[in-house]
Enzyme design. Sequence first.
Site, PDB file in Angstrom:
ATOM      1  N   GLY A  18       0.827  -1.205   0.000  1.00  0.00           N
ATOM      2  CA  GLY A  18       0.000   0.000   0.000  1.00  0.00           C
ATOM      3  C   GLY A  18       0.854   1.243   0.000  1.00  0.00           C
ATOM      4  N   LYS A  47      -6.316   4.564  18.830  1.00  0.00           N
ATOM      5  CA  LYS A  47      -6.111   5.475  17.697  1.00  0.00           C
ATOM      6  C   LYS A  47      -7.436   6.109  17.277  1.00  0.00           C
ATOM      7  CE  LYS A  47      -4.290   7.562  14.130  1.00  0.00           C
ATOM      8  NZ  LYS A  47      -5.392   7.823  13.210  1.00  0.00           N
ATOM      9  N   ASN A  69      -8.417  10.156  17.359  1.00  0.00           N
ATOM     10  CA  ASN A  69      -9.026  10.953  16.303  1.00  0.00           C
ATOM     11  C   ASN A  69     -10.303  11.640  16.782  1.00  0.00           C
ATOM     12  OD1 ASN A  69      -6.982   9.762  14.846  1.00  0.00           O
ATOM     13  ND2 ASN A  69      -8.256   9.298  13.075  1.00  0.00           N
ATOM     14  N   GLU A  79      -9.176  14.582  18.504  1.00  0.00           N
ATOM     15  CA  GLU A  79      -8.733  15.496  17.444  1.00  0.00           C
ATOM     16  C   GLU A  79      -9.921  16.284  16.874  1.00  0.00           C
ATOM     17  OE1 GLU A  79      -7.299  14.514  13.007  1.00  0.00           O
ATOM     18  OE2 GLU A  79      -6.001  13.666  14.561  1.00  0.00           O
ATOM     19  N   HIS A  85     -41.970   2.370  35.329  1.00  0.00           N
ATOM     20  CA  HIS A  85     -40.596   1.857  35.330  1.00  0.00           C
ATOM     21  C   HIS A  85     -39.983   1.855  36.731  1.00  0.00           C
ATOM     22  CE1 HIS A  85     -40.362   1.560  31.008  1.00  0.00           C
ATOM     23  NE2 HIS A  85     -40.835   2.791  30.888  1.00  0.00           N
TER      24      HIS A  85
END
Length: 468
Positions: A13, A186, A190, A193, A451
């Site tokens: 690649g 990773k 990002n 980022e 609930h």
Amino acid sequence: MGKATDKTIGLIGLGVMGQGIALNLMRHGYQTFVYDKDQEKTQHLAERAKGGSVYPRSTLQELVESLEKPRKILLLVRAGSDTDTAIEELVPLLESDDMIVDLGNSHYQDTKRREISLGQKKIRFLGTGISGGEKGAQEGPAIMAGGDYSAWQEMEPVLRSIAAPRAEGQSCCGYFGRNGAGHFVKMVHNGIEYGYMELIAEIYLLAKERYGLEPKKAASLFQAFQKDGRVSSYLVGITAKILEKMDEQTGKPLIQLIADGAGNKGTGKWTSEAALELGACVPVLTEALYVRYLSAEPRPKGQSRRQEAKASFKKEDQEELRQALEFGQYLCFENGLKLIAKAAAASGWDMDLKKLLDTWENGCIIRTEFSSMIKGACKDAEKAGTILENAGISAILKQTRSGAKKVLKKALDSNVPMPCLSAALQYETAYGSQQLPTVMIQAQRDFFGAHGYRRIDQGGMFHTDWEA
């Protein structure tokens, strides 16, 4: 050309990142045998290598046969089906104990699946995230590895040699566990980022729209921030450079000619999806993703709601913007690190957050001058699940909260969108609140759905007939 040695690496690649990594390996003394289906890319890389130890191969079989056993092969192909196809084509050519290292931006669940599948074939797999862009790939990225530990032990010298250096003389490279851990951290890198970029962009937009700062003056603002260790970072630095760049065709500042439709490649979305799956609250990161989505939707471009008269820009205004940036930056990292800690607990990763921040110290896009503050909060994060419990960071947020609120109020008054800063302020306010609006939600849920709810004065669950 090129004989097998104990320093042979295969690389498949040859896009921008693949070529950069190949040249990086060559610079560190590795004989790198390269292959790409587009042979023009292969030849272009050979020309860039200028006779160095980069050796093109015309087929996968030729590449595999060039490598010393156990073979070490790096993949830098498009994430998703392209990665699966490359692995499927490669596997029949490999032998037991050979290694495949996926350096692409793969989804961590895909990485987990590939690690299991390849392990059954006795082929070792590392799902490894890299950050740093084109320059980082060639000169030294941050590297986040995960997968087969024996493969890591053998690949560690290679990966550390090409990674960015740290101040202490080590490298920005680490191993974070099996089952997709490398690509997970990773991915969250990002996500952080996305949030951090949006925060900086919002501060620029307010400086432009409220105060009328031209790009040159706005560049000076970010240059001042870059000299201040409390907010200095790679992203702040490049923002100043972007604002200085002139367009060669028109002579105008280039930033004034760029459309506001922001792209994204999926990792920000995956971060938010993972947070939803794990039940982690990361509104600062998710809001940044939503802004990118909004930028791609059709909307009127009129300025009817913008403030016509510009406010004068004073020294105190600059300090407020700095405080807003400092406040927001910690919430970006808090959201990301909290998500990683939750994922590590769910997946059984032995995650050392300080070691992860060491990996992000240099080479990566989110490298900062203030990372030492966050590193110091990691022990508190491991105990409490958040860096907000750290006394040092808590004090910084207390000191900068007022400035951040003033900035947001001015943005609202000037009709300037600052959704990421707003999310940061609302999140931090909610975190420190004695009671959240969910007290009413629990009553509402019990009213229409029976609930149940818990009481603050008694143990157990309760239900009330609200209309009795």
